[in-house]
Design an enzyme around this catalytic site. Structure first.
Site, PDB file in Angstrom:
ATOM      1  N   SER A  32       0.850  -1.187   0.000  1.00  0.00           N
ATOM      2  CA  SER A  32       0.000   0.000   0.000  1.00  0.00           C
ATOM      3  C   SER A  32       0.882   1.231   0.000  1.00  0.00           C
ATOM      4  O   SER A  32       2.073   1.164   0.358  1.00  0.00           O
ATOM      5  CB  SER A  32      -0.871  -0.006   1.266  1.00  0.00           C
ATOM      6  OG  SER A  32      -1.492   1.246   1.472  1.00  0.00           O
ATOM      7  N   TYR A  73      -2.542   0.089  10.535  1.00  0.00           N
ATOM      8  CA  TYR A  73      -2.442  -0.430   9.170  1.00  0.00           C
ATOM      9  C   TYR A  73      -1.071  -0.125   8.575  1.00  0.00           C
ATOM     10  O   TYR A  73      -0.428  -0.996   7.975  1.00  0.00           O
ATOM     11  CB  TYR A  73      -3.544   0.186   8.319  1.00  0.00           C
ATOM     12  CG  TYR A  73      -3.555  -0.268   6.880  1.00  0.00           C
ATOM     13  CD1 TYR A  73      -3.976  -1.548   6.532  1.00  0.00           C
ATOM     14  CD2 TYR A  73      -3.157   0.592   5.855  1.00  0.00           C
ATOM     15  CE1 TYR A  73      -4.000  -1.963   5.207  1.00  0.00           C
ATOM     16  CE2 TYR A  73      -3.177   0.190   4.533  1.00  0.00           C
ATOM     17  CZ  TYR A  73      -3.602  -1.087   4.210  1.00  0.00           C
ATOM     18  OH  TYR A  73      -3.616  -1.494   2.900  1.00  0.00           O
ATOM     19  N   LYS A  83       1.969  -2.560   7.105  1.00  0.00           N
ATOM     20  CA  LYS A  83       2.464  -2.478   5.731  1.00  0.00           C
ATOM     21  C   LYS A  83       3.951  -2.124   5.691  1.00  0.00           C
ATOM     22  O   LYS A  83       4.675  -2.566   4.787  1.00  0.00           O
ATOM     23  CB  LYS A  83       1.636  -1.468   4.930  1.00  0.00           C
ATOM     24  CG  LYS A  83       0.205  -1.933   4.687  1.00  0.00           C
ATOM     25  CD  LYS A  83       0.158  -3.262   3.926  1.00  0.00           C
ATOM     26  CE  LYS A  83      -1.240  -3.667   3.533  1.00  0.00           C
ATOM     27  NZ  LYS A  83      -1.277  -4.908   2.740  1.00  0.00           N
TER      28      LYS A  83
END
Length: 229
Positions: free
Chosen positions: A129, A142, A146
């Site tokens: 991402s 998150y 990542k």
């Protein structure tokens, strides 16, 4: 099987399903996910695919699902979750859920199939991402997962020199996951500002189909805004 074999997690929808469609002409596919009906429907439309339903965060189930595999040329990790919010409100359960699927499951599945990937001089693709390159407020959990996934890919590439390892960093993509993200942000859903999942899938295919002398290590795909309809 004479054709190369690709296993794609998160294949029931979104980027995972798009990657399956773009690789289907050249690969036999294993479609990983939890939605067996959606996997069966997609497999039926492709002809070169079969469902591979498994709970990725269950080590026992993962070991059982990989035990019968005899060949693997490409492994695409597309499954993931995004839970947003301030760090002050992110409890241990949120951290564990996110890291378990976005990082631990990736590492464990790769470990289990590594002998097959080594035998094929294969390719691991990590759907990362933009949050794996830059962390913003409310995206802490998150983004941490990542960033960890990017580090995992870098180390796997360094340790397994016969493999190709590609980290793909898309911006916002028009998917169900993005709808969930926008709902968490209480924002309007504006698909004309987001990438198509097929566009990300084509970037994956470019890396997978690169000539033998080429190793595409990192791909950043950002959305190009379009006029709204």
């Amino acid at each position: 099987m004479s054709r190369p074999v690709a296993l794609i997690t998160g294949a029931s929808r979104g980027i995972g399903a798009a990657v399956a469609r773009v690789l289907a002409p050249t690969h036999d596919l294993l479609l990983g996910g939890r939605d067996e009906a959606a996997l069966a429907e997609l497999a039926g439309s492709l002809g070169s695919a079969r469902p591979w339903p498994v709970e990725l965060t269950d080590p026992g189930a993962l070991a059982a699902a990989t035990a019968d595999l005899t060949r693997l040329d490409v492994l695409v990790h597309s499954a993931g979750i995004a839970e947003l919010g301030p760090l002050a409100e992110a409890g241990a359960d949120v951290w564990r859920r996110t890291l378990d699927l976005n990082v631990v499951a990736v590492a464990e599945l790769t470990r289990l199939v590594l002998p097959l990937l080594r035998a094929a001089r294969g390719h691991v693709v990590l759907i990362n991402s933009g949050a794996g390159l830059r962390a913003n407020a409310d995206w802490g959990v998150y983004a941490a997962s990542k960033f960890a996934l990017r580090a995992y890919g870098d180390v796997l590439r360094a340790e397994e020199e016969d493999l190709r390892v590609t980290s793909v960093h898309p911006g916002r993509v028009d998917t169900d996951m993005q709808r969930g993200v926008r709902a968490q942000q209480s924002g309007d859903y504006q698909p004309h500002l987001y990438l198509h999942a097929d566009s990300v899938a084509r970037a994956v295919a470019t890396a997978v189909h690169a000539s033998e002398d080429a190793h595409v290590t990192d791909v950043v795909v950002r959305p190009r805004p379009r006029p709204s309809s």
